[in-house]
Write a protein that holds these residues in place. Structure first.
Motif, mmCIF file in Angstrom:
data_model
loop_
_atom_site.group_PDB
_atom_site.id
_atom_site.type_symbol
_atom_site.label_atom_id
_atom_site.label_comp_id
_atom_site.label_asym_id
_atom_site.label_seq_id
_atom_site.Cartn_x
_atom_site.Cartn_y
_atom_site.Cartn_z
ATOM 1 N N LEU A 145 64.132 -48.941 9.791
ATOM 2 C CA LEU A 145 63.466 -47.799 10.425
ATOM 3 C C LEU A 145 64.185 -47.298 11.672
ATOM 4 O O LEU A 145 64.219 -46.098 11.934
ATOM 5 C CB LEU A 145 62.021 -48.156 10.781
ATOM 6 C CG LEU A 145 61.076 -48.354 9.604
ATOM 7 C CD1 LEU A 145 59.728 -48.865 10.082
ATOM 8 C CD2 LEU A 145 60.922 -47.053 8.822
ATOM 9 N N PHE A 146 64.754 -48.218 12.467
ATOM 10 C CA PHE A 146 65.333 -47.829 13.755
ATOM 11 C C PHE A 146 66.857 -47.910 13.781
ATOM 12 O O PHE A 146 67.465 -47.590 14.795
ATOM 13 C CB PHE A 146 64.710 -48.664 14.870
ATOM 14 C CG PHE A 146 63.230 -48.432 14.990
ATOM 15 C CD1 PHE A 146 62.732 -47.300 15.615
ATOM 16 C CD2 PHE A 146 62.319 -49.324 14.432
ATOM 17 C CE1 PHE A 146 61.378 -47.067 15.707
ATOM 18 C CE2 PHE A 146 60.958 -49.094 14.509
ATOM 19 C CZ PHE A 146 60.480 -47.970 15.148
ATOM 20 N N GLY A 147 67.462 -48.344 12.696
ATOM 21 C CA GLY A 147 68.916 -48.356 12.582
ATOM 22 C C GLY A 147 69.592 -49.580 13.148
ATOM 23 O O GLY A 147 70.589 -50.044 12.608
ATOM 24 N N SER A 148 69.076 -50.097 14.231
ATOM 25 C CA SER A 148 69.653 -51.267 14.899
ATOM 26 C C SER A 148 68.685 -51.720 15.977
ATOM 27 O O SER A 148 67.705 -51.025 16.291
ATOM 28 C CB SER A 148 71.009 -50.921 15.539
ATOM 29 O OG SER A 148 70.820 -49.983 16.585
ATOM 30 N N LYS A 149 68.978 -52.859 16.565
ATOM 31 C CA LYS A 149 68.166 -53.323 17.691
ATOM 32 C C LYS A 149 68.274 -52.324 18.840
ATOM 33 O O LYS A 149 67.285 -51.998 19.497
ATOM 34 C CB LYS A 149 68.623 -54.719 18.129
ATOM 35 C CG LYS A 149 67.816 -55.283 19.279
ATOM 36 C CD LYS A 149 68.303 -56.682 19.632
ATOM 37 C CE LYS A 149 67.659 -57.170 20.911
ATOM 38 N NZ LYS A 149 68.145 -58.507 21.273
ATOM 39 N N ASP A 150 69.481 -51.808 19.100
ATOM 40 C CA ASP A 150 69.654 -50.798 20.150
ATOM 41 C C ASP A 150 68.849 -49.545 19.844
ATOM 42 O O ASP A 150 68.283 -48.918 20.744
ATOM 43 C CB ASP A 150 71.131 -50.437 20.316
ATOM 44 C CG ASP A 150 71.914 -51.489 21.085
ATOM 45 O OD1 ASP A 150 71.311 -52.485 21.537
ATOM 46 O OD2 ASP A 150 73.132 -51.313 21.226
ATOM 47 N N GLY A 151 68.787 -49.157 18.581
ATOM 48 C CA GLY A 151 67.992 -47.997 18.192
ATOM 49 C C GLY A 151 66.512 -48.216 18.472
ATOM 50 O O GLY A 151 65.808 -47.309 18.924
ATOM 51 N N LEU A 152 66.037 -49.425 18.215
ATOM 52 C CA LEU A 152 64.648 -49.762 18.516
ATOM 53 C C LEU A 152 64.412 -49.721 20.022
ATOM 54 O O LEU A 152 63.404 -49.171 20.486
ATOM 55 C CB LEU A 152 64.293 -51.143 17.951
ATOM 56 C CG LEU A 152 62.904 -51.669 18.308
ATOM 57 C CD1 LEU A 152 61.800 -50.735 17.812
ATOM 58 C CD2 LEU A 152 62.723 -53.083 17.741
ATOM 59 N N ILE A 153 65.332 -50.287 20.796
ATOM 60 C CA ILE A 153 65.186 -50.264 22.257
ATOM 61 C C ILE A 153 65.162 -48.826 22.763
ATOM 62 O O ILE A 153 64.334 -48.465 23.595
ATOM 63 C CB ILE A 153 66.289 -51.099 22.938
ATOM 64 C CG1 ILE A 153 66.045 -52.586 22.658
ATOM 65 C CG2 ILE A 153 66.335 -50.825 24.441
ATOM 66 C CD1 ILE A 153 67.158 -53.500 23.111
#
Length: 185
Positions: A50-58
């Motif tokens: 859903l967010f692409g990566s952990k950085d995307g989620l952050i």
């Protein structure tokens, strides 16, 4: 050719809200996808999808937190037909910032602000600068007759008092300090 992200799905929005609530109590510094996913009823794989990566989620969590602040600014501006002045708006902002129910949000903000200073290239990039600009713009529209230096001083005082409040929990002392500053100027 630049791509644009589609509007978030209901599931993405739901998980973002749950992750945001989680991050308000657990912070972002040591965010690990597995415990987060378990706590919010998902899996690391779904979050990455859903967010692409952990950085995307952050980045999504930071944007969600910033949305709360921007809503405050919007509501504050709408309460007045005319600019209320720097002292009035500073008192309102302090009341909002210092409210016990906002401590998790303010702690989240402090963490994100600090991380954007020490990791300016990561998902935190430009967070601190953007919040400074947002708040200075509110202070300018609320007190256009004041100098930029005066608005900056009020913002710095509010943020310093907020840091002190978060560190000590002493609402009475920090509120007295804010009031002292505002009445002496």
């Amino acid at each position: 050719m630049p791509t644009t992200k589609e509007a978030p799905s209901a599931r993405e929005q739901e998980l973002l809200e749950r992750a945001y609530a989680y991050s308000l109590t657990h912070g972002l510094a040591d965010l690990s996808l597995r415990p987060l996913a378990t706590a919010i009823g998902s899996s690391p794989r779904v979050l990455l999808f859903l967010f692409g990566s952990k950085d995307g989620l952050i980045r999504a969590l930071l944007a969600r937190g910033r949305a709360d602040q921007l809503e405050l600014l919007r509501q504050t501006e709408q309460r007045y037909d005319e600019p209320p002045g720097l002292t009035v708006i500073a008192r309102e902002l302090w009341t909002w910032l210092a409210a016990p129910e906002r401590r998790p949000l303010m702690t989240f903000w402090v963490e994100a602000y600090g991380r954007s200073l020490v990791a300016p290239e990561g998902p935190w990039s430009d967070f601190a600068r953007s919040t400074v600009d947002d708040w200075l713009e509110l202070l300018k529209s609320s007190a256009p007759e004041q100098t930029e230096a005066r608005r900056t001083a009020v913002l710095a005082m509010l943020r310093g008092a907020l840091l002190d409040l978060l560190a000590t929990g002493d609402l009475e002392r920090t509120t007295a300090a804010v009031e002292d500053y505002l009445t002496r100027r």
